[in-house]
Design a protein around this motif. Sequence first.
Motif: not given
Lengths: 205, 105, 601
Positions: A78, A111, A152, A188
């Motif tokens: 991530l 992702g 996500v 994000w």
Amino acid sequence: MDIPYTATARPDTGVYNAKVGIWLFLASEVMLFGGLFSAYIFLRIGAPAWPGMLGGQLYKTSFDVLNVPIGTFNTMILIASSVTIVMSWASLMMNDFKKYKRYMGLTILCGLAFLVVKAFEYNAKFSHGLFPADGNFLAIYFTLTGLHGLHVVGGIIVNSYFWGPGSKMWKTDPKRFTNRIEVAGLYWHFVDIVWIFLFPTIYLL
Amino acid sequence: MSDSAHAEDVKKHVRIYIAVFGALAALTVITVAVAYLHLSIVPALIVALFIAGIKGSLVAAYFMHLISEKKVIFALLIFTVIFLVVLFVLTISSYHDQIGGHIVP
Amino acid sequence: MAKNAHNKDLQVTHPETSHAHGEHHPELGFWRKYVFSTDHKVIGLQYGFTALFFLLFGFTLVMIMRWQLAYPGEALPLIGWLFSEESMPGGVMLPEFYNQLGAMHGTIMVFLGVVPLAVGAFGNYVIPLQIGAPDMAFPKLNMASYWAYFLGGVVMLGSFFVPAGAAKAGWTSYPPLANIETMGQTMWLLGMVFLITSSLLGAINFLTTIIQLRAEGLTFMRFPFFVWAQLITSFLLLLAFPPLEAAAILQLMDRLAGTSFFLPSGLVVSGQAMDITGGGSPLLWQHLFWFLAHPEVYVLILPAMGIVAEIIANNTRKPLWGYKAMVYSVIFLGFMSFIVWAHHMFITGMGTAISAFFQITTMIISIPSVIILSALFLSLWGGSIRFTTPMLFALGFLPMFGIGGLTGLPLGLAPTDIHLHDTYYVIGHFHYVVAPGTILALFAGIYYWYPKITGRSMNDLLGKIHFWGTIICMNFIFMPMFIQGLAGVSRRLYDGGQLYQFAQPVLKWNEVMSIAAWIMGLVQIVFIVNLFMSIRKGKKVTENPWEATTLEWSATSSPPLAHGNFQSIPRVYRGPYEYSVPGNSRDFAPQNEPEEKVPVA
């Protein structure tokens, strides 16, 4: 009459509309996860043991329930995706659309990788007979990581749109398109920050 | 960033992004390593939240450009932070102040 | 630099945007123009009509309940046959159905009626006009927020038709009761998720619009008070609603995945131990719920104050008394509303220290409310008041909200709250705030802005009948609740207290309240007739019939329905309420008019 300040900044505030909008949205998201975290704290300080009895078995630490190396791996994924998305925005600022495509594509892949790893984690719990109903530790774990996972998914959908059909705007209105990527990036990064707090509080403490 | 950001600035930013990525990765390793020491809950909590706080701030400051953001955004965020703290502190302190002590569920 | 690049004139400022999207707005088809519209005025009207429908529906629910309270166990006349055997066999109401009506009345009135009307409808229609903007900042988001609200409403209404009916655990949905509820409760939670989403999207849109799309020269201290009220309201919605969304998600998990977030260990239901792991806390729900629901009270009241302030300034023909004090008060009020929530929880076994904290903050929050109310009262002093229909409603608001606010003080202090908690006194208190308070103000707003929307004014005589009928009936409904509540009658009794000895002396009021409620229902017909009839038959008026100063009145009446409200983008030269300025030729100076040359005496 068109709506002003979609591409350029308003002189006195210094920002364009969507930036105010996304920060307001993130503010509400902070309160959403804040509510969930306060629920977590509230239940944990009231619990005689943590994780405690889960499915008829006593667990002394979260390490015994959750897989820390895998969680660490996911954290790295991530964080990496946060760098790639900010690089995709920087590429647009430098007028390099090809690079943008590459970095945004990488972000989407990161992702997806995060979700795949998460799915394996969930599956491992289920196959050991550990479900949300088997104790508050698991209830918290599944609810918080599940909601984060949904965020996500939402981010991947938005990023894919800007990678694919939405990227046509680069030709017609590059400034506004760059703004859109910045806004998608802000979201994000927020999803990343939530995970930065979720990971130690659930996996490590 | 506003429209005033130029390609040169952005190149400088890119170097910062890479450095921040390195810091984030290192801090992740540290927080996991500390967790394997199995400290008692209070020091473990302090260390974990301290490191998470630094990581979160790094992302917010550099990736989300908060470090050079406009005043209006901060005005919005300051209230969010205040009310988040209020939610935590008042909920938890009501838990600790109950007639007849803690009700163990 | 950005600043230099911007020309002073806003219209010339954005050649790039107007070229990129400068296509002429083609005539939109029916669906895009009236149903899936992105225009703030159409969306405002959609919100308005939907919310008025829900207000009427929620009020109908309570009119049915009031039959049961006035004449317990007797068959409902006229419309009793409409209901199924599971809810009203032979027209006689079952307790379960009464509980459904009670829970849904609260939910519908607050979340589907008053908030969408006060914020969604008035906010959408009036804010962009008052700040001189062509539309909201995010028109598509605006449409999404209306349709999320609409879906939430459909889910809530649909819950009446699922097995065992709608939610029965009250509008507060306290666990464990809510957790063991039937399917209607799940529908309630889903509906709430839609409504919360709608409010959040709306709040983001309002805040961005107010911050970014203000006309040039419209600084924050030149905002009409209504805009200030909506700004703070949006902040409350934005930051207070998410914790309830979190709580709704947790309760959904409890109900669908079998978790125990809100269920304590050893829970026994109907003599049977529940099959759960336990370890949860019902108090957690109350904290998360009231973290929203107290600010929600101010979400209900602030837009109302904003409307009243506009109308009072306009009809007294003088500036608001203490505009600055009012603005600072409304900011402080919004801030404080986040730290008073646990005064709803004094009898949950709260310790003395924390209860002292919440009592103190509760007493503090009454100060800004009193400042605003006093400023509005003092604004009347020495004014040449025009008693128009909107002004009557606005004047009615003042004492009614005053009663509502003052009766709240005993509830904010733990010792008195212990006696009054969960009695009819509480019902009387918050209805005085919301019904004769907010709803009167909302009616005032409808009468006030109707000419802007349609180009015609509503009938004055019918409006006055509506006002007097409504305000008299409202007092007959809610004042006796204080009497019953002080006598100790619980708010949740299906028979209105028949079985309790101590309730006997005050039971006679039940019939009075019920009859007043039904008469008030009839009076609303006058309003509905007036509302629809005036669209075609109302008196035609100019674009500024009230001779008001704020920007919305400089737009053409019933402004064109495609982004763009003004002939040219307005520029603001002065504060919002420059009425009766000495030396001016007229008694009002619109915000968009440059300084009048004052002849030197």
